[in-house]
Design a protein around this motif. Structure first.
Motif, PDB file in Angstrom:
ATOM      1  N   LYS A   1      40.566  58.035  51.705  1.00 50.63           N
ATOM      2  CA  LYS A   1      40.013  57.465  52.940  1.00 50.63           C
ATOM      3  C   LYS A   1      39.586  56.013  52.729  1.00 50.63           C
ATOM      4  N   GLN A   2      38.975  55.747  51.579  1.00 47.32           N
ATOM      5  CA  GLN A   2      38.482  54.404  51.303  1.00 47.32           C
ATOM      6  C   GLN A   2      39.628  53.397  51.218  1.00 47.32           C
TER       7      GLN A   2
ATOM      8  N   LYS B   1      42.369  53.574  52.933  1.00 47.95           N
ATOM      9  CA  LYS B   1      42.921  53.445  54.292  1.00 47.95           C
ATOM     10  C   LYS B   1      44.441  53.266  54.255  1.00 47.95           C
TER      11      LYS B   1
ATOM     12  N   TRP C   1      45.563  58.019  56.351  1.00 48.50           N
ATOM     13  CA  TRP C   1      44.218  57.502  56.636  1.00 48.50           C
ATOM     14  C   TRP C   1      44.259  56.022  57.028  1.00 48.50           C
TER      15      TRP C   1
ATOM     16  N   HIS D   1      44.411  54.576  59.855  1.00 50.62           N
ATOM     17  CA  HIS D   1      43.575  54.228  61.006  1.00 50.62           C
ATOM     18  C   HIS D   1      42.208  54.911  60.930  1.00 50.62           C
ATOM     19  N   TYR D   2      41.809  55.264  59.739  1.00 46.18           N
ATOM     20  CA  TYR D   2      40.541  55.994  59.583  1.00 46.18           C
ATOM     21  C   TYR D   2      39.354  55.063  59.803  1.00 46.18           C
ATOM     22  N   GLU D   3      38.434  55.514  60.648  1.00 44.97           N
ATOM     23  CA  GLU D   3      37.179  54.795  60.877  1.00 44.97           C
ATOM     24  C   GLU D   3      36.035  55.721  60.511  1.00 44.97           C
ATOM     25  N   GLU D   4      35.168  55.256  59.647  1.00 44.68           N
ATOM     26  CA  GLU D   4      34.052  56.091  59.197  1.00 44.68           C
ATOM     27  C   GLU D   4      33.097  56.328  60.369  1.00 44.68           C
ATOM     28  N   GLN D   5      32.851  57.587  60.653  1.00 45.80           N
ATOM     29  CA  GLN D   5      31.998  57.951  61.782  1.00 45.80           C
ATOM     30  C   GLN D   5      30.527  57.818  61.395  1.00 45.80           C
TER      31      GLN D   5
END
Length: 910
Positions: free
Chosen positions: A651-652, A654, A658, A660-664
């Motif tokens: 995730k880190q 990206k 991942w 387009h992963y945005e940390e919620q």
């Protein structure tokens, strides 16, 4: 043909014979020779010259084959010594001659002198002086030449030379042998030691007639390993030379005819002998090849004692320079760049037993066929059961052994590839399927030619080619030699032993067989396997050598992007990075030896578990490389922490899934109080069976010990009083005992009787169904009836969800549930009653997660909206989960909200 010189003389005097010159090609007898001129653009002209005024004995002559009554004529005394005297003195030498007389038949008589003029040695006088010829009878010494012959003859008589010596000269008569009774024994008896010989005749560039010394065997010798152009005999008896046949014949004649040579007898073909002719000036076999007068032939090259590679190298020399018969030659790989002719590549897959897939340095994949070999194949038409589908790898004898040999030697290794030829694409015919263009090459690893190793073990055969077919392995002779060794030693395909049989059970998609195997695989822990095929990043086909079976295996704990699928009337596109995930798995595990842990199976008979390659968990590796996400079912696994850690790292970065992963942002979660009206009384149950419509059967954990005790007592009772096979007549609705595939007896109910061989039963304590013959059924003892202990399998359905109507979508949901809860303990709460069976919510026993809610989150099912007040909070939670799945376009929602006007096209209903 020959140059001439005119001797001067006074005009009006007697004519002086013209002096002509030539090179002696052949000595026919003690008084006749054939001379030739200098070659200019082809074989030179030639003529026969007979010596004037002398006579030598006639040589032996074989009876004509067309005259059965004729007999062989032997040598006359001193005829052969006379011929040999001239042969050793004249062959290949320049002579001059004068023609004194020419008969009406065209025979020419004259004087022959050794050298360029008449001052050289007079050959007739030399023969007379040695006592090897006589003056012709009736000749008067009326000129200086004849006087000289008379003097020489008198001197020979006085010295008792040759025929004037004592005795009748019988010791000079050869015992000629025109045939050999046992050519093979004759050849073997010489043990490939050089035999002295004289070449008596040259039929064409590569076939000669030789006189073997000292025993005077007259034999035809064919040069081992080569063939020159020949003279084709026409119907009228005339001969038509093939291109360069005359030139090849002259090349051999000018070097070998009537020369002293040595011959190594190497083999025999009919009455002809295969051999190598050695001359002090060189080896004629290699010379003919190097000059482009001959080509290598496969059938005899193996017997060439000096090594086939020398012949191939000489032929290659002529081909590269396009000499003579190779004037129109085009190399099979002429259109390839050097980097495409020879390269290093990594082997990714073995196809059958004669082809591999390699990965080039550029990253591209290329299929390489091993040159000039044929993999094992079925012989005959009736060897295969017509009703049984052929599985080449297991059903063709030695195909599996050949594939395994290549797999163990090559997979994952770097090899050297030398392209030998490109086989063009061929269309299909009635008997032969179509073939695409094939790159055929010699593949080596550590200096070992893989094709040669395969052939030497009898796991492949060598293809035989037309003689003019140059598209073959650059190490073709080594392949032939390896095959000869394999045949001699009875290896593999050439063995007279029974062929190995591989009884491999394919239980992919066979639910019944999969259920039988599941307990064994679960108890086995880690099992050895070979990855036979990769369907997608997380779906593989495995071969289990210990169990000799093929299974479909799904990786546990991850959610891998789905690949493209062909549906009826629709091509379903793959999810992003599905191809990358498939390629990653292929490169890592295809045809490698791995270890697997089987945990469960889905409804379709696919096994679910963990796969380890070189100590690494493939599920973790896919997550680590951002090609998969962690599935919530991994929570119960010992690999959960590793998966989460890998996912967090991915995730880190990206990357990939991942990207387009945005940390919620972390929100404080307030506990939701349940409405008082909704009863939440969860009880422990054990899920035993999942049906195709997403209903499930459970056992009450509290009564589980009672069931175990009843089953133990019932089996002991049956063991002491076993039912008589075939004595039970099943009737619909009746309780009975049934023998399951594990060999144990269980309580069951008869649901349908098709015939005595097909009885449909329902196992009342487990919820599964089976079709059995009546011989595996028996009467249920009263002590174990449902009055003593009611049926323990109770049917339920999930509350608050709608099951998809589309078969594939419904199968996905069922597979997920099977993977998550079958044969596990859960917590069950009855939400509401409905026609058929109660609707309930299920929770995982350890995490207390809602199973139905998890299906909604994954987009595998839709929410069933109910209006009862007590369910509104639960419904709201389910609807929120559904909206999240829609936004993420998961599974059912991958094409958006399909529940619009055209929903029926997708097979769903609201």
């Amino acid at each position: 043909m020959a140059s001439s010189a005119q001797s001067g003389g006074s005009s009006g005097g007697p004519a002086v014979p013209t002096v002509q010159r030539g090179i002696v090609k052949m000595v026919l007898s003690g008084c006749a020779i054939i001379v030739r001129g200098q070659p200019r653009g082809g074989p030179p002209p030639e003529r026969q010259i007979n010596l004037s005024n002398i006579r030598a004995g006639n040589l032996a002559r074989r009876a004509a084959a067309t005259q059965p009554d004729a007999k062989d004529t032997p040598d006359e005394p001193w005829a052969f010594p006379a011929r040999e005297f001239l042969r050793k003195k004249l062959i290949g030498k320049e002579v001059c001659f004068t023609i004194e007389n020419k008969t009406p038949q065209g025979r020419e008589y004259g004087m022959i002198y050794l050298g360029k003029d008449t001052n050289g040695e007079n050959i007739a006088e030399s023969l007379i002086a040695e006592g090897l010829a006589t003056r012709r009878e009736g000749m008067r010494a009326n000129n200086p030449e004849q006087n000289r012959l008379s003097e020489c003859e008198e001197q020979a008589k006085a010295a008792k030379k040759g025929m004037w010596s004592e005795g009748n000269g019988s010791h000079t008569i050869r015992d000629l042998k025109y045939t050999i009774e046992n050519p093979r024994h004759f050849v073997d008896s010489h043990h490939q030691k050089p035999v002295n010989a004289i070449i008596e005749h040259v039929r064409d560039g590569s076939v000669v007639r030789a006189l073997l010394l000292p025993d005077y065997y007259l034999v035809t010798v064919m040069l081992s390993g080569i063939k020159c152009p020949t003279f084709r005999r026409e119907a009228d008896g005339s001969e038509t030379p093939e291109p360069f046949a005359a030139e090849a014949k002259f090349f051999t004649e000018s070097r070998l005819l009537q020369r002293d040579v040595q011959i190594i007898l190497e083999s025999c073909h009919n009455q002809n002998i295969l051999g190598t002719i050695l001359h002090p000036n060189g080896n004629i076999t290699e010379l003919l090849l190097k000059e482009g007068f001959a080509r290598c032939v496969d059938w005899s090259i193996a017997v060439y004692t000096r090594g086939a590679e020398k012949l191939r190298a000489a032929e290659r020399f002529a081909k590269e320079r396009r000499l003579r018969i190779w004037r129109d030659y085009v190399a099979p790989t002429a259109n390839l760049d050097q980097k495409d002719k020879q390269f290093v590549a990594k082997v990714m897959q073995v196809l059958n037993a004669d082809a591999i897939v390699v990965k080039l340095n550029s990253g591209d994949y290329k299929t390489i066929h091993l040159s000039s070999i044929r993999p094992p194949r079925l012989e005959g038409e009736n060897t295969q059961d017509k009703n049984k589908k052929l599985r080449p790898l297991y059903d063709i004898p030695y195909m599996f052994e050949a594939r395994e040999f290549l797999r163990k030697k090559l997979i994952g290794k770097k090899v050297n590839v030398t392209v030998d030829y490109i086989r063009p694409a061929s269309p299909a015919t009635e008997t032969v399927p179509a073939f695409s263009e094939r790159t055929c090459a010699t593949v080596t690893i550590g200096g070992i030619n893989i094709a040669e190793a395969l052939v030497s073990k009898g796991l492949a055969t060598v293809i035989r080619y037309r003689q003019d077919d140059d598209q073959r392995s650059s190490h073709y002779d080594e392949l032939l030699a390896a095959e000869a060794r394999a045949i001699k030693n009875g290896k593999g395909l050439h063995s007279k032993k029974e062929v190995p049989i591989h009884r491999v059970a394919d239980i992919s998609g066979d639910t019944q067989k999969a259920k039988q195997f599941l307990p064994f695989l679960q108890r086995a822990g880690r099992s050895e396997a070979v990855v036979e095929y990769v369907f997608s990043g997380s779906r593989l086909k495995l071969y289990l050598p210990k169990e000799t079976c093929l299974i479909t295996f799904l990786l546990a704990g991850i959610e891998c992007p789905r690949g493209a699928r062909n549906l009826p009337g629709l091509v379903q596109e793959g999810e992003p990075f599905s191809e990358e995930a498939t390629l990653f798995t292929k490169e890592l595990v295809l045809q490698r030896e791995v270890e697997v842990e089987v945990e469960s199976m889905d409804k379709a008979g696919n096994f679910i578990g963990w796969l380890h390659i070189d100590g690494a968990n493939l599920s973790v590796l896919l997550v680590e490389h951002a090609l998969s996400k962690v599935h919530f079912t991994a929570e119960r696994s010992s690999y959960y922490k590793s998966l989460l850690s890998a996912e967090e790292a991915a995730k880190q970065k990206k990357e990939k899934v991942w990207a387009h992963y945005e940390e919620q942002p972390v929100e404080e979660v307030m506990p939701v109080l349940e409405e008082k009206e909704r009863s939440a009384s969860y009880k422990p149950v054990f899920v035993t069976e999942i049906t195709d419509d997403l209903h499930f059967y459970v056992q009450d954990v509290e009564t589980g010990t009672q069931l175990e005790k009843l089953m133990e007592n019932m089996r002991n009772d049956i063991a002491s009083h076993p039912p008589v096979e075939g004595s039970y007549a099943p009737r619909r609705g009746e309780f009975c005992i049934a023998k399951f595939v594990d060999g144990e007896w269980y309580r069951a109910r008869v649901e349908k009787v098709e015939s005595p061989a097909k009885v449909h039963v329902f196992y009342i304590d487990y919820g599964n169904r089976e079709v059995l013959p009546s011989t595996r059924l028996g009467t249920l003892p009263p002590a174990f009836s449902t009055r003593v202990l009611p049926a323990q399998a109770t049917e339920y359905a999930f509350a608050f969800i709608q099951v998809p109507q589309d078969d594939d979508a419904r199968t996905d949901a069922v597979d997920s549930v099977v993977r998550d809860i079958q044969n596990t303990q859960c917590l069950l709460n009855v939400e509401h009653l409905s026609s058929g069976c109660p609707h309930v919510t299920l929770q995982f026993a350890d995490s207390k997660g809602d199973v139905g809610l998890g299906l909604v989150k994954e987009g595998l099912v839709m929410v069933e909206v109910r209006k009862e007040k007590q369910f509104q909070k639960v419904i709201t939670e389910y609807l929120n989960a559904q909206e999240s799945a829609k936004s993420a376009r998961l599974n059912l929602w991958r094409y958006g909200d399909f529940r619009a006007d055209d929903a029926d096209e997708f097979g769903y209903s609201r």
